[in-house]
Write a protein that holds these residues in place. Structure first.
Motif, PDB file in Angstrom:
ATOM      1  N   UNK A 532       0.820  -0.836  -0.010  1.00 31.88           N
ATOM      2  CA  UNK A 532      -0.130   0.067  -0.080  1.00 31.88           C
ATOM      3  C   UNK A 532       0.889   1.202  -0.081  1.00 31.88           C
ATOM      4  N   UNK A 533       0.537   2.112  -0.757  1.00 28.69           N
ATOM      5  CA  UNK A 533       1.211   3.402  -0.851  1.00 28.69           C
ATOM      6  C   UNK A 533       0.112   4.319  -0.578  1.00 28.69           C
ATOM      7  N   UNK A 534       0.126   5.167   0.413  1.00 27.88           N
ATOM      8  CA  UNK A 534      -1.120   6.045   0.726  1.00 27.88           C
ATOM      9  C   UNK A 534      -2.258   5.440   0.454  1.00 27.88           C
ATOM     10  N   UNK A 535      -3.184   5.904  -0.337  1.00 27.22           N
ATOM     11  CA  UNK A 535      -4.540   5.363  -0.596  1.00 27.22           C
ATOM     12  C   UNK A 535      -4.239   4.407  -1.641  1.00 27.22           C
ATOM     13  N   UNK A 536      -3.433   3.885  -2.074  1.00 29.18           N
ATOM     14  CA  UNK A 536      -3.280   2.966  -3.501  1.00 29.18           C
ATOM     15  C   UNK A 536      -2.796   1.807  -2.648  1.00 29.18           C
ATOM     16  N   UNK A 537      -3.645   0.600  -3.121  1.00 26.25           N
ATOM     17  CA  UNK A 537      -3.089  -0.884  -2.686  1.00 26.25           C
ATOM     18  C   UNK A 537      -2.914  -1.475  -3.779  1.00 26.25           C
ATOM     19  N   UNK A 538      -1.857  -2.433  -3.711  1.00 24.74           N
ATOM     20  CA  UNK A 538      -1.427  -3.269  -5.007  1.00 24.74           C
ATOM     21  C   UNK A 538      -1.318  -4.702  -4.250  1.00 24.74           C
ATOM     22  N   UNK A 597      -5.434  -3.970  -8.048  1.00 22.61           N
ATOM     23  CA  UNK A 597      -5.339  -2.588  -7.795  1.00 22.61           C
ATOM     24  C   UNK A 597      -6.616  -2.142  -7.068  1.00 22.61           C
ATOM     25  N   UNK A 598      -6.476  -1.048  -6.159  1.00 26.94           N
ATOM     26  CA  UNK A 598      -7.715  -0.343  -5.602  1.00 26.94           C
ATOM     27  C   UNK A 598      -7.413   0.843  -5.107  1.00 26.94           C
ATOM     28  N   UNK A 599      -8.431   1.960  -5.197  1.00 25.86           N
ATOM     29  CA  UNK A 599      -7.887   3.230  -4.444  1.00 25.86           C
ATOM     30  C   UNK A 599      -8.987   3.356  -3.404  1.00 25.86           C
ATOM     31  N   UNK A 600      -8.516   3.379  -2.154  1.00 26.20           N
ATOM     32  CA  UNK A 600      -9.348   3.372  -0.915  1.00 26.20           C
ATOM     33  C   UNK A 600     -10.669   2.535  -0.891  1.00 26.20           C
ATOM     34  N   UNK A 601     -10.014   1.300  -1.616  1.00 22.26           N
ATOM     35  CA  UNK A 601     -11.272   0.306  -1.864  1.00 22.26           C
ATOM     36  C   UNK A 601     -12.672   0.758  -2.410  1.00 22.26           C
ATOM     37  N   UNK A 602     -12.351   1.950  -3.197  1.00 22.44           N
ATOM     38  CA  UNK A 602     -13.316   2.779  -3.993  1.00 22.44           C
ATOM     39  C   UNK A 602     -13.423   2.346  -5.536  1.00 22.44           C
ATOM     40  N   UNK A 603     -12.359   2.464  -5.932  1.00 19.74           N
ATOM     41  CA  UNK A 603     -12.109   2.047  -7.434  1.00 19.74           C
ATOM     42  C   UNK A 603     -11.188   1.010  -7.485  1.00 19.74           C
ATOM     43  N   UNK A 604     -11.592  -0.047  -8.276  1.00 25.43           N
ATOM     44  CA  UNK A 604     -10.900  -1.450  -8.478  1.00 25.43           C
ATOM     45  C   UNK A 604     -10.595  -1.717  -9.781  1.00 25.43           C
TER      46      UNK A 604
END
Length: 754
Positions: A532-538, A597-604
């Motif tokens: 996880x890098x900030x709000x980005x999760x890989x 990849x997801x951003x804040x578990x909002x965009x997947x």
């Protein structure tokens, strides 16, 4: 005296004109807030879950509008009066209430709740939170079918998942497992074409649903679209069924025993006309063909009143004669589980006994399973599974067109005007024979299946977030079969005392012994890395596998035994004996990868790629490549969703595209021609000589069947996690369907020869 009896209680008494009345007097509750000093304090602390600090947790004073939320590091600060109650709440976690006292620092850990938002589902080569899944996945767990008295996993999940169709066309013990189809039939052209069955993965190793005891199942995930199943490439064109068995848990040993006893019965039988009406209709049919009637008016009256005891005018209820058994069924399961900080275990033993409604039909299943996991080192753990299955099966068979199905077929088609037995004891019969004569001859087909399955894997984590998982799987399956078919001599029927004159013979009696063995090995290595890098999760996964399977069988046949009591090959004459044997093997090499990849578990977003090389295709055509991509948008996490979040707990849009492969053609050597030697004889100089003939044709260009699919879907969780809704639209197109090649017979005209 009453004063001493009621002393120390909240009961009182009083005297009245009707006597003494005893009544309850509650103690006045003190106001807790007033017992504390009325003082406003600033409460601060950290809110976490089992994984670490929780951002976004709502903290407010009960019955008051003011509140706050935790920061990214889980910290918070809020003003409250001593005696107030603080509420800590977050979607997906249990709400906690804390009474404010003199303490100004309150740290606590929230416990997750079991709901659709934080549910973890099994996907290809791993797990994901269901809210983050962009493919179409249906799941059930043990509690969904714990109270269903079923004999197989397939029947246990029937009707439990949308888009999954399970049909059962056979109620015979041992053959009542349903056929599973995921989103319809996308393949399977012809009897020797590609299989339309989904691939079944049991704890990471391909297997069969019939191998698993329903009581050992922890969860089942069905991957329905290309986005979720493309990671399995060559196996995924008809969907993927992932079965996870129960594992041990930390704590004292727990012992569980489950059982049920019941019976199965015929739900509905065909309603046939009585014999006198059948006779009338048969006469009418013959009249329409300008033929003479078979039955006279006197015959029809004898059929109708049933006074003829000779058997010439019966009203034979064949199905009542056939279905005579109660169909008792019992199932027993014992399991032990437990463990400590380092090692956890689960051991189970199961027994199923299923008797049919036809005499001689039965099926039994003995299951054992041993699961163990152990933390060998701080960064190294081991997982192992060992299972064994023994399942004996028995059924009666017919002498004509040998098989149990022939008995069922004949009992449903023989006219009621045919006697089961004549008064002199002879069987009645038609051209094919008599189904009850076959059943009572004690001809049988018996098989004994033995399956040993095991896999062992390691999980090595050299770096934070990195896991390397090598795995080895093995299966050994053997089957022994014995089929004995008695010969039957039919006699002319008639009144009591009529001589038994031979009239029809079915035979000879014969015995077939068979044995076959299948071995399967899997070598697999998977590595996944999460960051996880900030709000980005890989999350990245790569892997490779190599599979190999080998099969061989052998059978021996003899006929013309001296009597029907001899059931050993050596007891039969050499004349007419036959032996057969065959073998095949196949292999599959694969590489695969996945990016999440997801951003804040909002965009997947998810992308999969798999390459498979199959031995079933000719060199140059063996490799197939199968990509997929999918995306999702969790609208319910957007700020503009606002107050709707109270009634719509989750709203997610998703879309996908992908390609899947199929190499499950029946002929493992379809790319070259084959020859046949059985029963091929040629005449040379008035003598028969053994020879060979062309068998299956070869197609050197046969290659992967490819299924391309795309679509979109909506997932919603409503009414405080009480209602789950999933709507899908998809298109699936199959190209290059696998079909057997046709063997062409070439001829030439002598006049054209040079």
């Amino acid at each position: 005296m009453l004063n001493s009896i009621l002393a120390g209680t909240n009961f009182r008494y009083k005297e009245s004109s009707n006597g003494i009345v005893i009544y309850y007097k509650p103690v006045e509750k003190q106001n807790v807030a007033k017992t504390l000093t009325d003082q406003t304090v600033i409460i601060h602390g950290v809110v976490s879950d089992e994984k670490g600090p929780l951002p976004g947790v709502t903290i407010r004073v009960k019955n008051q509008p003011n509140g706050t939320a935790t920061k990214n590091d889980g910290t918070y600060s809020i003003k409250a009066d001593q005696g107030d109650i603080l509420l800590f709440s977050m979607l997906g976690y249990k709400t906690k209430e804390i009474l404010v006292g003199a303490e100004t620092s309150i740290n606590l850990i929230l416990e997750p709740v079991e709901n659709a938002l934080n549910e973890v589902v099994v996907v290809g080569y791993g797990q994901q939170k269901k809210v983050n899944v962009t493919g179409s996945i249906a799941t059930v767990d043990a509690k969904d079918f714990a109270d269903r008295p079923v004999t197989s996993v397939t029947n246990a999940i029937q009707g439990k998942m949308a888009g999954i169709t399970i049909t059962t066309t056979n109620g015979q013990p041992g053959r009542d497992e349903g056929t599973i189809r995921i989103r319809g039939i996308g393949s399977g052209l012809g009897t020797a074409g590609a299989s339309a069955n989904p691939i079944v993965i049991i704890d990471g190793v391909p297997g069969a649903m019939s191998e698993v005891n329903p009581n050992d199942v922890e969860s089942i995930s069905v991957l329905k679209d290309a986005a979720s199943s493309a990671i399995y490439g060559a196996r995924a064109s008809n969907g993927v069924v992932l079965i996870t068995t129960k594992k041990g848990k930390k704590g004292a040993m727990q012992l569980h025993y489950d059982m049920y006893i019941g019976k199965q019965s015929i739900a509905k039988r065909p309603d046939f006309l009585p014999s006198w009406q059948q006779a009338m209709l048969y006469n009418e049919a013959r009249t329409n063909e300008n033929l003479s009637s078979k039955w006279t008016a006197a015959d029809i009256q004898l059929f109708k009143d049933g006074t003829d005891q000779t058997g010439a005018h019966p009203n034979t209820d064949w199905l009542s004669l056939l279905y005579t058994e109660p169909g008792l069924q019992q199932n027993h399961n014992i399991s032990m589980s437990g463990g400590d900080e380092k090692t956890k275990y689960m051991v189970s033993v199961g027994y199923l006994d299923q008797q049919g409604n036809v005499k001689g039909t039965s099926f039994q299943k003995y299951n054992t399973l041993f699961n163990i996991s152990s933390q060998l080192h701080q960064k190294l753990s081991l997982n192992a599974r060992l299972g064994f299955l023994y399942s004996p099966f028995s059924e009666p068979v017919s002498t004509y067109a040998t098989g149990f199905s022939q008995i069922i077929r004949e009992a449903n088609r023989v006219s009621n005007t045919v006697p089961y037995r004549w008064e002199n004891g002879a069987y009645g019969y038609v051209a094919d024979g008599n189904p009850m004569a076959w059943l009572e001859s004690r001809s049988y087909n018996k098989t004994q299946d033995y399956k040993l399955t095991g896999n062992v894997g390691l999980d090595w984590s050299p770096l934070s977030g990195l896991h390397v998982k090598p795995n080895f799987g093995y299966r050994l399956a053997t089957q022994q079969g014995q089929q004995y078919v008695n010969d039957i001599q039919y006699y002319s029927g008639g009144p009591a005392g009529t001589p038994l004159v031979p009239s029809k013979y079915e035979g000879p009696n014969n015995l077939t012994n068979t044995t076959n063995r299948t071995t399967y090995t899997l070598l697999q290595a998977v590595a996944d890395y999460e960051k996880s890098i900030g709000k980005n999760n890989f999350k990245i996964l790569v892997g490779a596998s190599q599979e190999h399977s080998a099969y061989n069988d052998f059978s021996a046949y003899r006929q013309g035994f001296l009597n029907n009591s001899l059931h050993e090959i050596n007891a039969g004459p050499l004349l007419g004996q036959a032996t057969t044997g065959s073998a095949y093997e196949w292999g599959l090499e694969s590489v695969f990868s996945r990016l999440n990849y997801n951003f804040e578990e909002k965009y997947l977003f998810e992308a999969n790629f798999r390459g498979d090389g199959s031995s079933r295709f000719a060199p140059g055509h063996r490799w197939g490549f199968f990509p997929s991509a999918s995306a999702g948008w969790v609208i319910s996490k957007e700020n503009f969703f606002g107050s709707l979040a109270n009634s719509v707990n989750l709203l997610k849009l998703r879309t996908f595209w992908g390609k899947l492969g199929n190499q499950q053609i029946a002929n493992n050597y379809a790319y070259f021609e084959s020859i046949a030697t059985k029963d091929n004889q040629y005449s040379f100089n008035q003598n028969l000589s053994a020879g060979i003939a062309p068998g299956a044709g070869g197609n050197p260009y046969v290659s992967w069947e490819v299924t391309e699919s795309y679509g979109a879907g909506i997932d919603a969780v409503l009414m405080h996690n009480k209602l789950n809704l999933s709507v899908d639209y998809f298109v699936r197109n199959t190209q290059n369907p696998l079909k057997p090649a046709v063997c062409l017979l070439y001829t030439s005209d002598a006049a054209d020869e040079r």
